[in-house]
Scaffold this motif. Structure first.
Motif, PDB file in Angstrom:
ATOM      1  N   MET A 149       0.847  -1.190   0.000  1.00  0.00           N
ATOM      2  CA  MET A 149       0.000   0.000   0.000  1.00  0.00           C
ATOM      3  C   MET A 149       0.883   1.240   0.000  1.00  0.00           C
ATOM      4  O   MET A 149       1.393   1.659   1.039  1.00  0.00           O
ATOM      5  CB  MET A 149      -0.918  -0.010   1.225  1.00  0.00           C
ATOM      6  CG  MET A 149      -1.831   1.191   1.339  1.00  0.00           C
ATOM      7  SD  MET A 149      -3.107   1.294   0.059  1.00  0.00           S
ATOM      8  CE  MET A 149      -4.199  -0.051   0.575  1.00  0.00           C
ATOM      9  N   SER A 150       1.090   1.827  -1.162  1.00  0.00           N
ATOM     10  CA  SER A 150       1.918   3.021  -1.261  1.00  0.00           C
ATOM     11  C   SER A 150       1.132   4.241  -0.791  1.00  0.00           C
ATOM     12  O   SER A 150      -0.094   4.211  -0.666  1.00  0.00           O
ATOM     13  CB  SER A 150       2.370   3.238  -2.705  1.00  0.00           C
ATOM     14  OG  SER A 150       1.268   3.598  -3.521  1.00  0.00           O
ATOM     15  N   ASP A 151       1.842   5.332  -0.556  1.00  0.00           N
ATOM     16  CA  ASP A 151       1.173   6.573  -0.168  1.00  0.00           C
ATOM     17  C   ASP A 151       0.224   7.040  -1.258  1.00  0.00           C
ATOM     18  O   ASP A 151      -0.869   7.550  -0.975  1.00  0.00           O
ATOM     19  CB  ASP A 151       2.208   7.669   0.123  1.00  0.00           C
ATOM     20  CG  ASP A 151       2.989   7.412   1.403  1.00  0.00           C
ATOM     21  OD1 ASP A 151       2.518   6.601   2.239  1.00  0.00           O
ATOM     22  OD2 ASP A 151       4.069   8.009   1.561  1.00  0.00           O
ATOM     23  N   ARG A 154      -2.871   4.913  -1.143  1.00  0.00           N
ATOM     24  CA  ARG A 154      -3.622   5.294   0.055  1.00  0.00           C
ATOM     25  C   ARG A 154      -4.395   6.600  -0.175  1.00  0.00           C
ATOM     26  O   ARG A 154      -5.565   6.711   0.205  1.00  0.00           O
ATOM     27  CB  ARG A 154      -2.659   5.430   1.233  1.00  0.00           C
ATOM     28  CG  ARG A 154      -3.345   5.664   2.572  1.00  0.00           C
ATOM     29  CD  ARG A 154      -2.326   5.677   3.697  1.00  0.00           C
ATOM     30  NE  ARG A 154      -1.681   4.382   3.840  1.00  0.00           N
ATOM     31  CZ  ARG A 154      -0.410   4.128   3.546  1.00  0.00           C
ATOM     32  NH1 ARG A 154       0.369   5.088   3.072  1.00  0.00           N
ATOM     33  NH2 ARG A 154       0.089   2.921   3.709  1.00  0.00           N
ATOM     34  N   ASP A 155      -3.764   7.550  -0.819  1.00  0.00           N
ATOM     35  CA  ASP A 155      -4.438   8.812  -1.101  1.00  0.00           C
ATOM     36  C   ASP A 155      -5.654   8.606  -2.001  1.00  0.00           C
ATOM     37  O   ASP A 155      -6.693   9.261  -1.832  1.00  0.00           O
ATOM     38  CB  ASP A 155      -3.472   9.805  -1.748  1.00  0.00           C
ATOM     39  CG  ASP A 155      -2.436  10.348  -0.761  1.00  0.00           C
ATOM     40  OD1 ASP A 155      -2.647  10.218   0.461  1.00  0.00           O
ATOM     41  OD2 ASP A 155      -1.415  10.881  -1.240  1.00  0.00           O
ATOM     42  N   LEU A 157      -7.535   5.985  -2.154  1.00  0.00           N
ATOM     43  CA  LEU A 157      -8.572   5.187  -1.500  1.00  0.00           C
ATOM     44  C   LEU A 157      -9.178   5.858  -0.267  1.00  0.00           C
ATOM     45  O   LEU A 157     -10.027   5.269   0.394  1.00  0.00           O
ATOM     46  CB  LEU A 157      -7.998   3.819  -1.103  1.00  0.00           C
ATOM     47  CG  LEU A 157      -7.590   2.902  -2.254  1.00  0.00           C
ATOM     48  CD1 LEU A 157      -6.939   1.637  -1.712  1.00  0.00           C
ATOM     49  CD2 LEU A 157      -8.791   2.543  -3.129  1.00  0.00           C
ATOM     50  N   ARG A 158      -8.769   7.061   0.027  1.00  0.00           N
ATOM     51  CA  ARG A 158      -9.327   7.743   1.197  1.00  0.00           C
ATOM     52  C   ARG A 158     -10.806   8.077   0.985  1.00  0.00           C
ATOM     53  O   ARG A 158     -11.250   8.337  -0.125  1.00  0.00           O
ATOM     54  CB  ARG A 158      -8.552   9.031   1.487  1.00  0.00           C
ATOM     55  CG  ARG A 158      -7.123   8.783   1.953  1.00  0.00           C
ATOM     56  CD  ARG A 158      -6.501  10.038   2.519  1.00  0.00           C
ATOM     57  NE  ARG A 158      -5.063   9.882   2.726  1.00  0.00           N
ATOM     58  CZ  ARG A 158      -4.508   9.228   3.745  1.00  0.00           C
ATOM     59  NH1 ARG A 158      -5.302   8.674   4.661  1.00  0.00           N
ATOM     60  NH2 ARG A 158      -3.197   9.135   3.859  1.00  0.00           N
ATOM     61  N   LEU A 165     -10.691  -4.812  -0.943  1.00  0.00           N
ATOM     62  CA  LEU A 165      -9.267  -4.786  -0.618  1.00  0.00           C
ATOM     63  C   LEU A 165      -8.703  -6.196  -0.573  1.00  0.00           C
ATOM     64  O   LEU A 165      -9.295  -7.099   0.029  1.00  0.00           O
ATOM     65  CB  LEU A 165      -9.059  -4.103   0.734  1.00  0.00           C
ATOM     66  CG  LEU A 165      -7.617  -4.010   1.244  1.00  0.00           C
ATOM     67  CD1 LEU A 165      -6.786  -3.078   0.353  1.00  0.00           C
ATOM     68  CD2 LEU A 165      -7.596  -3.527   2.695  1.00  0.00           C
ATOM     69  N   GLU A 201      -3.027  -3.628   8.288  1.00  0.00           N
ATOM     70  CA  GLU A 201      -2.273  -2.390   8.492  1.00  0.00           C
ATOM     71  C   GLU A 201      -2.697  -1.327   7.492  1.00  0.00           C
ATOM     72  O   GLU A 201      -2.844  -0.146   7.834  1.00  0.00           O
ATOM     73  CB  GLU A 201      -0.773  -2.670   8.376  1.00  0.00           C
ATOM     74  CG  GLU A 201      -0.196  -3.559   9.471  1.00  0.00           C
ATOM     75  CD  GLU A 201      -0.120  -2.855  10.818  1.00  0.00           C
ATOM     76  OE1 GLU A 201      -0.247  -1.616  10.864  1.00  0.00           O
ATOM     77  OE2 GLU A 201       0.080  -3.555  11.830  1.00  0.00           O
ATOM     78  N   ALA A 202      -2.889  -1.739   6.232  1.00  0.00           N
ATOM     79  CA  ALA A 202      -3.320  -0.788   5.206  1.00  0.00           C
ATOM     80  C   ALA A 202      -4.702  -0.240   5.523  1.00  0.00           C
ATOM     81  O   ALA A 202      -4.961   0.965   5.400  1.00  0.00           O
ATOM     82  CB  ALA A 202      -3.318  -1.460   3.836  1.00  0.00           C
ATOM     83  N   THR A 205      -5.007   2.612   8.035  1.00  0.00           N
ATOM     84  CA  THR A 205      -4.670   3.952   7.537  1.00  0.00           C
ATOM     85  C   THR A 205      -5.781   4.547   6.685  1.00  0.00           C
ATOM     86  O   THR A 205      -5.717   5.733   6.340  1.00  0.00           O
ATOM     87  CB  THR A 205      -3.369   3.924   6.719  1.00  0.00           C
ATOM     88  OG1 THR A 205      -3.577   3.186   5.504  1.00  0.00           O
ATOM     89  CG2 THR A 205      -2.235   3.291   7.511  1.00  0.00           C
ATOM     90  N   LEU A 206      -6.784   3.749   6.343  1.00  0.00           N
ATOM     91  CA  LEU A 206      -7.875   4.213   5.472  1.00  0.00           C
ATOM     92  C   LEU A 206      -9.180   4.424   6.225  1.00  0.00           C
ATOM     93  O   LEU A 206     -10.196   4.776   5.613  1.00  0.00           O
ATOM     94  CB  LEU A 206      -8.098   3.202   4.340  1.00  0.00           C
ATOM     95  CG  LEU A 206      -6.947   3.034   3.356  1.00  0.00           C
ATOM     96  CD1 LEU A 206      -7.205   1.849   2.437  1.00  0.00           C
ATOM     97  CD2 LEU A 206      -6.732   4.300   2.541  1.00  0.00           C
TER      98      LEU A 206
END
Length: 268
Positions: A149-151, A154-155, A157-158, A165, A201-202, A205-206
């Protein structure tokens, strides 16, 4: 608003998803035979003739096995980026020029108020992508075949209302499994697949107030189980004080042999 979806099939044996609103229905990947895709859609009361288009994440056979046959039969436009098309040309057979649609990674296609945006992911394919789907302020995210899960991912998928997933494997089951080491190393690499732990973990962050349901997808039949995936992902979140279905999203199963129920994103 009316954004909804059904995961027709998910896993290494074949992947296909239908996303729809009141005006459009699109198929994401066609990794089973065309006959099987048609059958699974019929179970969800969708006829292939009703599809507006097909969108491809990448060229691996578990995502494009039935693509050529179903696209030709129903004269459907197929969207993929240029690098993926160069690989598809080798495996799906001839398609009419007007069916070949190039969707540059990061760009958006509008089909009857359904917006589809691709984004780059890390996987061992030519130029693999995930997708976000929008209808008004409703948002669905799709990210499988994801090495990490790169930054940037992640951006993208916010603030989803629902998320599909990857939770591909349990690390210890994979390490002890029958695959040769070079295959295991590929799966565990940053261009392979998300483990259950990495998915947890991914997902942490979402988390947002909007995210209500997360479908754990692309589970390995050899190195994972639905209950284990849910338990592991949920356990990671609990370490951060998040309980799924309580103060966190509900974890949902996907299946390799049958579709999920239709999910209306804003339905209670």
């Amino acid at each position: 608003m009316s954004l909804r979806f059904t995961v027709l099939s998910s896993g290494s044996t074949g992947n296909a998803i239908v996303v729809a609103n009141d005006e459009a229905k699109v198929l994401i990947d066609a990794g089973l035979s065309a006959k099987r895709v048609e059958h699974l859609m019929a179970e969800q009361e969708v006829a292939a003739s009703e599809l507006s288009a097909i969108f491809i994440t990448h060229e691996h056979s578990d995502h494009v096995k039935g693509l050529g046959a179903i696209a030709r039969k129903y004269k459907l436009p197929v969207y993929a980026n240029q690098a993926t098309w160069e690989e598809l040309d080798k495996c799906v057979g001839a398609l009419e020029a007007e069916q070949r649609r190039i969707l540059d990674t990061g760009s958006v296609v509008e089909i009857h108020n359904l917006s589809i945006q691709s984004f780059g992911i890390s996987h061992d394919a030519a130029e693999p992508v995930g997708y976000c789907f929008y209808d008004g302020d409703e948002k669905l995210g799709l990210a499988t075949d994801l090495g990490y899960m790169s930054d940037k991912v992640r951006d993208q998928l916010r603030d989803c209302d629902a998320l599909i997933l990857e939770a591909n494997h349990d690390i210890e089951l994979l390490r002890m499994g029958r695959y040769p080491w070079n295959i295991k190393r590929r799966i565990l690499s940053d261009s392979g697949h998300l483990s259950n732990e990495a998915a947890g973990e991914a997902l942490y962050t979402l988390l947002s107030q909007r995210l209500r349901r997360v479908y754990l997808a692309h589970l390995s039949r050899d190195h994972n189980m639905q209950e284990l995936a849910r338990m592991t992902v949920g356990g990671v979140l609990e370490q951060y004080g998040v309980r799924c279905g309580d103060n966190g999203p509900k974890l949902m199963d996907t299946y390799y042999d049958r579709p999920t129920h239709w999910d209306w994103l804003r339905e209670a």
